[in-house]
Design a protein around this motif. Structure first.
Motif, short mmCIF file in Angstrom:
data_model
loop_
_atom_site.label_atom_id
_atom_site.label_comp_id
_atom_site.label_asym_id
_atom_site.label_seq_id
_atom_site.Cartn_x
_atom_site.Cartn_y
_atom_site.Cartn_z
N GLU A 1 0.90 -1.27 -0.11
CA GLU A 1 0.01 0.02 0.02
C GLU A 1 0.95 1.32 0.00
OE1 GLU A 1 -2.38 -0.32 3.52
OE2 GLU A 1 -3.23 -2.07 3.17
N GLY A 2 0.62 2.20 -0.97
CA GLY A 2 1.22 3.52 -1.11
C GLY A 2 0.52 4.45 -1.64
N VAL A 3 0.99 5.75 -1.51
CA VAL A 3 0.03 6.66 -2.16
C VAL A 3 0.04 6.53 -3.59
CG1 VAL A 3 0.74 8.38 -0.27
CG2 VAL A 3 2.24 8.35 -2.23
N PRO A 4 -1.26 6.85 -4.27
CA PRO A 4 -1.24 6.53 -5.67
C PRO A 4 -0.73 7.75 -6.68
CG PRO A 4 -3.40 7.56 -4.70
CD PRO A 4 -2.45 7.19 -3.71
N PHE A 5 -0.02 7.25 -7.49
CA PHE A 5 0.69 8.26 -8.60
C PHE A 5 -0.10 8.60 -9.85
CE2 PHE A 5 4.19 6.89 -6.01
CZ PHE A 5 4.95 7.98 -5.74
#
Length: 111
Positions: free
Chosen positions: A107-111
């Motif tokens: 999970e990470g911030v969307p690009f």
């Protein structure tokens, strides 16, 4: 020095004391020295490479991510990505190296 053996006979010439039936030990040539068997090395190294997944991980390098592994969730800063593992920095002085084969998702911030 006494040149006789314990039987009273003189020691044969060319033989060292204590070596009545055999010649004295000679240094062994390096070509004939016993060799230590080498540890077998793998002939090749194979790793499952998922280029699209690695590319997505590389986009999040340096960012805070949550990695879901087969053992559970781990969160930290994604410090590095290699073809077979990733490095996650947790806290100030702790780095986790996680095999990509054990990663279920991240999970990470969307690009």
């Amino acid at each position: 020095m006494n040149n006789q053996n314990h039987f009273g006979y003189p020691a044969p010439t060319g033989y060292a004391p204590g070596y009545y039936a055999y010649p004295p030990p000679q240094p062994i040539s390096p070509n004939y020295a016993p060799r230590i068997p080498a540890i077998p090395q793998p002939a090749h190294y194979a790793a499952l490479v998922e280029p699209v997944f690695i590319e997505h991980l590389l986009r999040h390098k340096g960012a805070k991510v949550v990695i879901m592994t087969t053992a559970g969730k781990v969160d930290g800063i994604l410090s590095g990505v290699a073809v077979d593992h990733l490095q996650l920095t947790v806290g100030d002085h702790k780095a986790l190296h996680i095999r990509l084969a054990e990663v279920v998702y991240f999970e990470g911030v969307p690009f």
